[in-house]
Write a protein that holds these residues in place. Structure first.
Motif, PDB file in Angstrom:
ATOM      1  N   LEU A 184       0.706  -1.082   0.027  1.00 48.86           N
ATOM      2  CA  LEU A 184       0.104  -0.037   0.126  1.00 48.86           C
ATOM      3  C   LEU A 184       0.985   1.376   0.092  1.00 48.86           C
ATOM      4  O   LEU A 184       0.245   2.280  -0.156  1.00 48.86           O
ATOM      5  N   HIS A 185       2.077   1.106   0.243  1.00 44.91           N
ATOM      6  CA  HIS A 185       3.125   2.090   0.454  1.00 44.91           C
ATOM      7  C   HIS A 185       2.662   3.107   1.662  1.00 44.91           C
ATOM      8  O   HIS A 185       2.644   4.318   1.497  1.00 44.91           O
ATOM      9  N   ALA A 186       2.073   2.518   2.349  1.00 43.86           N
ATOM     10  CA  ALA A 186       1.621   3.038   3.728  1.00 43.86           C
ATOM     11  C   ALA A 186       2.669   3.711   4.743  1.00 43.86           C
ATOM     12  O   ALA A 186       3.670   2.918   4.960  1.00 43.86           O
ATOM     13  N   ARG A 187       2.549   5.050   4.840  1.00 43.38           N
ATOM     14  CA  ARG A 187       3.818   5.639   5.834  1.00 43.38           C
ATOM     15  C   ARG A 187       3.092   5.700   7.100  1.00 43.38           C
ATOM     16  O   ARG A 187       3.997   6.124   8.045  1.00 43.38           O
ATOM     17  N   SER A 188       2.000   5.373   7.309  1.00 41.51           N
ATOM     18  CA  SER A 188       1.352   5.501   8.805  1.00 41.51           C
ATOM     19  C   SER A 188       0.296   4.438   8.897  1.00 41.51           C
ATOM     20  O   SER A 188      -0.429   3.829   8.011  1.00 41.51           O
ATOM     21  N   TYR A 189       0.072   4.471  10.541  1.00 41.62           N
ATOM     22  CA  TYR A 189      -0.910   3.090  10.618  1.00 41.62           C
ATOM     23  C   TYR A 189      -2.415   4.004  10.374  1.00 41.62           C
ATOM     24  O   TYR A 189      -3.251   2.925   9.625  1.00 41.62           O
TER      25      TYR A 189
END
Length: 331
Positions: A63-68
């Motif tokens: 997801l290329h998620a940088r945060s929760y």
């Protein structure tokens, strides 16, 4: 590849082993109080940590998620905003539990005022946070290997009589609640960590190693705690185990307990600070205010906070790992 995977594994372990895990209180509450069946449920917990921890990091990476918050938005959909508000409140409460646990170490084991431990922990956290995620990595690379080595040593030196009794139904729900709660909390560090890794093989290996290490530490602690009389009466039962059977190593173990609490504490501070820093211009002022607020909340008391918040939020987090399993892995 192996070095990077070990870093992931150590951060995974260091984030999970907070106040309750490191001191043994959490292990007693979820596993040891049920007797020998605790070995079975610990093995189940290890498998759950491997599967869900790896899946969480793989999902965050794709997801290329940088945060929760980004991960929760994918998992919970339209209600993700409300879930993130809830998670923020939970994370603040639980991180305050970690700080309270540091105070308990100083008061119960070192016979010093609790506020000394609280203030020292706040100061060290402030310095560590100046280095961001690299600071967390560095602390875990020191503390976690020491913890593993000491757990191995204690498992050889201790072991109580294992009694097989008919366990209550709650014993079989404990692994799911325990893993759900800890992963819901650990995502604040595991998500941004996984987003920075380019190789999925490294993430898988790190997740497997981290889950296996957590299972090993749980099992060795469970076996050591099994012979301690009135084990539910201690805020830090693992320290009592060392005091009774390995007195010469008692001081070192208390230091390790403190280190384990600290790794989980800074993980929570990292997640909270990253969230709050988006709304204010001066991140250092935000960090100082956040730590002071946690100090005030931690004065409620380590034991009371731990026994009430952990089970409650553990069961509430069941929906988190259900969706982690149910949602399709991004391509």
């Amino acid at each position: 590849m192996w070095m990077r995977a070990m870093q992931i594994a150590f951060v995974y372990v260091g984030t999970v082993v907070g106040a309750g895990f490191a001191t043994g209180k959490e292990i007693v509450q979820f596993f040891t109080q049920y007797g020998a069946i605790g070995m079975v449920t610990i093995a189940l917990s290890g498998g759950l940590f491997i599967f869900f921890g790896t899946r969480l990091m793989m999902m965050a990476n794709r997801l290329h998620a940088r945060s929760y918050e980004q991960l929760n938005a994918y998992l919970f959909g339209k209600v993700g905003v409300f879930v993130n508000v809830f998670m923020f409140l939970v994370l603040f409460s639980v991180t305050s539990v970690m700080l309270s646990g540091a105070g308990a170490v100083f008061e119960e084991q070192l016979h010093m005022p609790a506020f000394v431990g609280l203030m020292l922990t706040v100061l060290l956290a402030f310095v560590t946070m100046l280095f961001g995620l690299n600071g967390i990595l560095s602390v875990n690379m020191i503390v976690v290997p020491l913890m593993i080595a000491f757990s191995l040593f204690i498992s050889f030196m201790n072991g109580g009589e294992i009694v097989w009794t008919k366990p209550p139904l709650a014993a079989f729900f404990s692994p799911f609640a325990y893993v759900a709660f800890n992963l819901a909390m650990a995502q604040v560090v595991l998500v941004p960590l996984a987003a920075e890794v380019n190789d999925e093989k490294v993430i898988r290996l790190g997740g497997w190693l981290g889950g296996l290490l957590l299972m090993f530490i749980l099992l060795s602690s469970h076996l050591s705690l099994s012979f301690l009389p009135k084990l539910q009466s201690y805020s830090i039962p693992m320290a009592e185990v060392v005091k009774r059977s390995l007195a010469s190593f008692y001081g070192l173990y208390v230091v390790i307990i403190y280190g384990e609490i600290f790794t989980s504490f800074i993980a929570g501070v990292f997640g909270l600070h990253r969230k709050l820093a988006l709304f204010f211009q001066n991140p250092m002022v935000v960090l100082a205010a956040l730590l002071l607020a946690m100090y005030a909340f931690s004065l409620v008391g380590y034991h009371a906070l731990l026994t009430v918040l952990y089970p409650l939020f553990g069961y509430m987090s069941i929906v988190f790992i259900f969706l982690l399993f149910y949602r399709k892995m991004p391509s």
